[in-house]
Enzyme design. Structure first.
Site, mmCIF file in Angstrom:
data_model
loop_
_atom_site.group_PDB
_atom_site.id
_atom_site.type_symbol
_atom_site.label_atom_id
_atom_site.label_comp_id
_atom_site.label_asym_id
_atom_site.label_seq_id
_atom_site.Cartn_x
_atom_site.Cartn_y
_atom_site.Cartn_z
ATOM 1 N N ARG A 21 10.310 -22.762 9.698
ATOM 2 C CA ARG A 21 9.171 -22.236 10.469
ATOM 3 C C ARG A 21 8.134 -21.582 9.544
ATOM 4 O O ARG A 21 7.239 -20.885 10.015
ATOM 5 C CB ARG A 21 9.648 -21.225 11.515
ATOM 6 C CG ARG A 21 10.643 -21.807 12.500
ATOM 7 C CD ARG A 21 9.952 -22.522 13.656
ATOM 8 N NE ARG A 21 10.820 -23.554 14.219
ATOM 9 C CZ ARG A 21 10.416 -24.734 14.663
ATOM 10 N NH1 ARG A 21 9.156 -25.071 14.581
ATOM 11 N NH2 ARG A 21 11.264 -25.600 15.160
ATOM 12 N N HIS A 51 12.759 -31.409 2.725
ATOM 13 C CA HIS A 51 11.812 -31.429 3.841
ATOM 14 C C HIS A 51 10.937 -30.183 3.796
ATOM 15 O O HIS A 51 11.428 -29.064 3.685
ATOM 16 C CB HIS A 51 12.571 -31.505 5.170
ATOM 17 C CG HIS A 51 11.757 -32.021 6.317
ATOM 18 N ND1 HIS A 51 10.575 -31.423 6.732
ATOM 19 C CD2 HIS A 51 11.935 -33.090 7.134
ATOM 20 C CE1 HIS A 51 10.089 -32.109 7.762
ATOM 21 N NE2 HIS A 51 10.895 -33.130 8.023
ATOM 22 N N TYR A 54 8.039 -27.166 8.959
ATOM 23 C CA TYR A 54 7.325 -27.802 10.079
ATOM 24 C C TYR A 54 5.938 -27.204 10.300
ATOM 25 O O TYR A 54 5.046 -27.860 10.815
ATOM 26 C CB TYR A 54 8.109 -27.615 11.382
ATOM 27 C CG TYR A 54 9.406 -28.348 11.437
ATOM 28 C CD1 TYR A 54 9.465 -29.708 11.140
ATOM 29 C CD2 TYR A 54 10.575 -27.701 11.803
ATOM 30 C CE1 TYR A 54 10.663 -30.395 11.207
ATOM 31 C CE2 TYR A 54 11.782 -28.381 11.874
ATOM 32 C CZ TYR A 54 11.823 -29.724 11.576
ATOM 33 O OH TYR A 54 12.996 -30.390 11.642
ATOM 34 N N HIS A 91 5.416 -33.787 7.035
ATOM 35 C CA HIS A 91 4.670 -34.347 8.158
ATOM 36 C C HIS A 91 3.195 -34.272 7.785
ATOM 37 O O HIS A 91 2.699 -33.173 7.499
ATOM 38 C CB HIS A 91 4.924 -33.537 9.431
ATOM 39 C CG HIS A 91 6.360 -33.564 9.883
ATOM 40 N ND1 HIS A 91 6.821 -32.865 10.964
ATOM 41 C CD2 HIS A 91 7.439 -34.225 9.386
ATOM 42 C CE1 HIS A 91 8.111 -33.100 11.118
ATOM 43 N NE2 HIS A 91 8.518 -33.907 10.167
ATOM 44 N N GLU A 126 5.861 -38.732 6.083
ATOM 45 C CA GLU A 126 6.781 -39.195 7.119
ATOM 46 C C GLU A 126 6.016 -39.938 8.206
ATOM 47 O O GLU A 126 4.947 -39.506 8.639
ATOM 48 C CB GLU A 126 7.551 -38.007 7.705
ATOM 49 C CG GLU A 126 8.543 -38.425 8.787
ATOM 50 C CD GLU A 126 9.569 -37.355 9.125
ATOM 51 O OE1 GLU A 126 9.625 -36.312 8.438
ATOM 52 O OE2 GLU A 126 10.321 -37.576 10.090
ATOM 53 N N ASP A 160 10.974 -42.769 9.653
ATOM 54 C CA ASP A 160 11.869 -42.157 10.635
ATOM 55 C C ASP A 160 12.026 -43.147 11.789
ATOM 56 O O ASP A 160 11.040 -43.506 12.445
ATOM 57 C CB ASP A 160 11.256 -40.827 11.106
ATOM 58 C CG ASP A 160 12.169 -40.046 12.036
ATOM 59 O OD1 ASP A 160 12.652 -40.647 13.020
ATOM 60 O OD2 ASP A 160 12.378 -38.848 11.791
ATOM 61 N N HIS A 163 10.848 -41.942 15.189
ATOM 62 C CA HIS A 163 9.392 -41.807 15.241
ATOM 63 C C HIS A 163 8.682 -43.164 15.334
ATOM 64 O O HIS A 163 7.749 -43.307 16.124
ATOM 65 C CB HIS A 163 8.877 -41.054 14.009
ATOM 66 C CG HIS A 163 9.370 -39.639 13.922
ATOM 67 N ND1 HIS A 163 9.038 -38.795 12.892
ATOM 68 C CD2 HIS A 163 10.174 -38.911 14.749
ATOM 69 C CE1 HIS A 163 9.615 -37.622 13.076
ATOM 70 N NE2 HIS A 163 10.316 -37.667 14.196
ATOM 71 N N HIS A 195 14.808 -41.743 7.671
ATOM 72 C CA HIS A 195 15.446 -40.788 8.569
ATOM 73 C C HIS A 195 16.078 -41.625 9.670
ATOM 74 O O HIS A 195 15.361 -42.310 10.403
ATOM 75 C CB HIS A 195 14.420 -39.831 9.177
ATOM 76 C CG HIS A 195 13.951 -38.766 8.244
ATOM 77 N ND1 HIS A 195 12.927 -37.904 8.553
ATOM 78 C CD2 HIS A 195 14.404 -38.402 7.017
ATOM 79 C CE1 HIS A 195 12.754 -37.051 7.538
ATOM 80 N NE2 HIS A 195 13.620 -37.339 6.591
ATOM 81 N N ASP A 208 9.092 -38.208 20.406
ATOM 82 C CA ASP A 208 9.842 -37.558 19.321
ATOM 83 C C ASP A 208 10.989 -36.688 19.827
ATOM 84 O O ASP A 208 10.997 -35.473 19.628
ATOM 85 C CB ASP A 208 8.894 -36.737 18.429
ATOM 86 C CG ASP A 208 9.595 -36.246 17.163
ATOM 87 O OD1 ASP A 208 10.769 -36.599 16.956
ATOM 88 O OD2 ASP A 208 8.950 -35.515 16.397
ATOM 89 N N HIS A 210 15.010 -36.840 19.273
ATOM 90 C CA HIS A 210 16.079 -37.557 18.567
ATOM 91 C C HIS A 210 17.345 -37.636 19.421
ATOM 92 O O HIS A 210 17.632 -36.733 20.183
ATOM 93 C CB HIS A 210 16.426 -36.844 17.254
ATOM 94 C CG HIS A 210 15.267 -36.736 16.312
ATOM 95 N ND1 HIS A 210 15.391 -36.226 15.045
ATOM 96 C CD2 HIS A 210 13.963 -37.074 16.433
ATOM 97 C CE1 HIS A 210 14.214 -36.247 14.445
ATOM 98 N NE2 HIS A 210 13.329 -36.752 15.266
ATOM 99 N N GLU A 240 19.118 -36.937 11.235
ATOM 100 C CA GLU A 240 18.518 -35.752 11.876
ATOM 101 C C GLU A 240 18.857 -35.786 13.358
ATOM 102 O O GLU A 240 18.018 -35.487 14.207
ATOM 103 C CB GLU A 240 16.991 -35.776 11.712
ATOM 104 C CG GLU A 240 16.516 -35.778 10.281
ATOM 105 C CD GLU A 240 15.001 -35.940 10.193
ATOM 106 O OE1 GLU A 240 14.445 -36.846 10.860
ATOM 107 O OE2 GLU A 240 14.383 -35.156 9.470
HETATM 108 ZN ZN ZN Z 1 11.356 -36.105 14.793
HETATM 109 FE FE FE Z 2 12.293 -37.195 10.568
HETATM 110 FE FE FE Z 3 10.470 -34.623 9.685
#
Ligand code: ZN
Ligand code: FE
Ligand code: FE
Length: 264
Positions: A21, A51, A54, A91, A126, A160, A163, A195, A208, A210, A240
């Site tokens: 975060r 990664h 976010y 991202h 990504e 991904d 995605h 991913h 999105d 998962h 993920e």
């Molecule tokens: Zn995702």
């Molecule tokens: Fe991903």
């Molecule tokens: Fe991601």
């Protein structure tokens, strides 16, 4: 992290370079880094796929957010130099009403400021689901980011599976067709990591969400085709999926089995 991955029969893993975060990064413990490198070498690990947080948005409408994103990325890349030869996935960003054109422009500007020749980490864009104002929901958008970045030799793509499905690409019935399109638009040599996630939603839903491997709209056959694919199987693959550790161990075993690897 290395020991935990070994315990799951994994040979790569992803990790957050700081609190997902946002916020500050912990200082590196050099002995810990050395021990991880030893574990990776001894056990034939593939490349790791770090990664970015976010909250990092290189194309926010708020200049302070953009500034944080650039500083966080530069700091992460500097620290990743102590683990040379791995990947840093992020991202591309959300353009929040500025439009994808302006979004792409800001992302390129950020990358041009942050990427430095000689850095030891390749940065991966990504592929995104296209939720909200996400940039990177089409191969064309990713290609334009790469074209607009000066040191594009430091850029690759992480695909991904959830995605791209949610963005509208048909990897269930036409994996080869999607890869051909990727090759035509971006170039398959840019594809560096995967991913692996099933999706809770139908193709093109732009959601999105998962799902566990084989339990969603992609289904087990889609993943079998991916892990058996002569090129894709050479790439680091990261789960993920909504799981605890034992769930990941089971999915890794399933994927190894689908790939035709002997279990011992
Ligand atoms: Zn995702
Ligand atoms: Fe991903
Ligand atoms: Fe991601």
């Amino acid at each position: 992290m290395g020991r935990r991955a070994l315990g799951l029969d994994a040979s790569t893993f992803a990790f957050f370079t700081r609190n997902p975060r946002g916020g500050n990064a912990k200082a590196l413990d050099e002995r810990d880094v050395a021990e991880l490198r030893q574990i990776m070498e001894k056990n034939g690990f593939g490349q790791l796929v770090a990664h970015a947080p976010y909250t990092m948005n290189l194309c926010s409408a708020n200049p302070e957010t953009v500034d944080f994103a650039r500083r966080a990325m530069a700091g992460d890349l500097e620290r990743l130099d102590s683990l040379p030869g791995n990947y840093y996935n992020f991202h591309p960003g959300s353009h929040v009403k500025q439009g994808p054109e302006r979004g792409i422009e800001l992302i390129c500007e950020g990358l041009n400021e942050v990427l430095v020749p000689g850095q030891k980490t390749v940065v991966l864009l990504e592929t995104m689901a296209g939720k909200g104002s996400e940039v990177g929901r089409s191969f064309e958008e990713l290609a334009r980011i790469i074209e607009g970045t000066k040191h594009d030799e430091l850029l690759g793509v992480c695909l991904d599976t959830c995605h791209v499905n949610d963005a509208g690409y048909d990897i269930v019935d036409d994996l080869e067709g999607v890869l051909d399109e990727f090759d035509r638009v971006i170039g398959l040599d840019r594809l560096r990591a995967l991913h692996l996630n099933d999706s809770k939603n139908p193709r093109g839903a732009r959601k999105d969400r998962h799902e566990k491997i084989g339990r969603g709209t992609l289904g087990v056959d889609c993943f079998a085709a991916i892990v058996r694919h002569p090129f894709l199987r050479t790439l680091p693959m990261v789960l993920e999926t909504p799981n605890e550790l034992d769930g990941y161990a089971q999915e890794i075993a399933l994927l190894r089995c689908l790939a035709g690897e002997d279990s011992d």
